[in-house]
Design a protein around this motif. Sequence first.
Motif, PDB file in Angstrom:
ATOM      1  N   GLN A 142       0.838  -1.189   0.000  1.00 53.50           N
ATOM      2  CA  GLN A 142       0.000   0.000   0.000  1.00 53.50           C
ATOM      3  C   GLN A 142       0.878   1.245   0.000  1.00 53.50           C
ATOM      4  O   GLN A 142       2.026   1.219   0.435  1.00 53.50           O
ATOM      5  N   ARG A 143       0.302   2.338  -0.442  1.00 51.06           N
ATOM      6  CA  ARG A 143       1.006   3.612  -0.505  1.00 51.06           C
ATOM      7  C   ARG A 143       1.213   4.179   0.901  1.00 51.06           C
ATOM      8  O   ARG A 143       0.319   4.131   1.734  1.00 51.06           O
ATOM      9  N   VAL A 144       2.400   4.728   1.130  1.00 50.58           N
ATOM     10  CA  VAL A 144       2.707   5.421   2.382  1.00 50.58           C
ATOM     11  C   VAL A 144       2.846   6.893   2.027  1.00 50.58           C
ATOM     12  O   VAL A 144       3.673   7.268   1.199  1.00 50.58           O
ATOM     13  N   GLU A 145       2.014   7.716   2.627  1.00 53.49           N
ATOM     14  CA  GLU A 145       2.008   9.151   2.342  1.00 53.49           C
ATOM     15  C   GLU A 145       2.980   9.876   3.280  1.00 53.49           C
ATOM     16  O   GLU A 145       3.310   9.379   4.364  1.00 53.49           O
ATOM     17  N   PRO A 146       3.455  11.071   2.888  1.00 53.76           N
ATOM     18  CA  PRO A 146       4.441  11.787   3.701  1.00 53.76           C
ATOM     19  C   PRO A 146       4.003  12.062   5.134  1.00 53.76           C
ATOM     20  O   PRO A 146       4.832  12.048   6.042  1.00 53.76           O
ATOM     21  N   ARG A 147       2.718  12.292   5.367  1.00 52.07           N
ATOM     22  CA  ARG A 147       2.272  12.608   6.729  1.00 52.07           C
ATOM     23  C   ARG A 147       1.924  11.375   7.551  1.00 52.07           C
ATOM     24  O   ARG A 147       1.604  11.488   8.729  1.00 52.07           O
TER      25      ARG A 147
END
Length: 86
Positions: free
Chosen positions: A28-33
Amino acid sequence: MPTTAQEAPPGADEALQAEFDARIAANQRVEPRDWMPEAYRRTLVRQVSQHAHSEIIGMQPEGDWIASAPSLRRKAILLAKVQDEA
């Protein structure tokens, strides 16, 4: 479950680490925040910085050659290459 470091209660690192590991395992995608281990964040910042530096260095030679290109067509080609790198 909290997803940012600002919301994390004390002692929640194990739960946050388990959630992070599950997201990575599920591709899954990991976002900066999103919460992530500090070493992982430092590595990502270093990789993004290296990529940005590579793009800037890649456009420098073509940028210098634009003025001496023999035709308008060649200038347009060089401009497109510089624009792509930027």
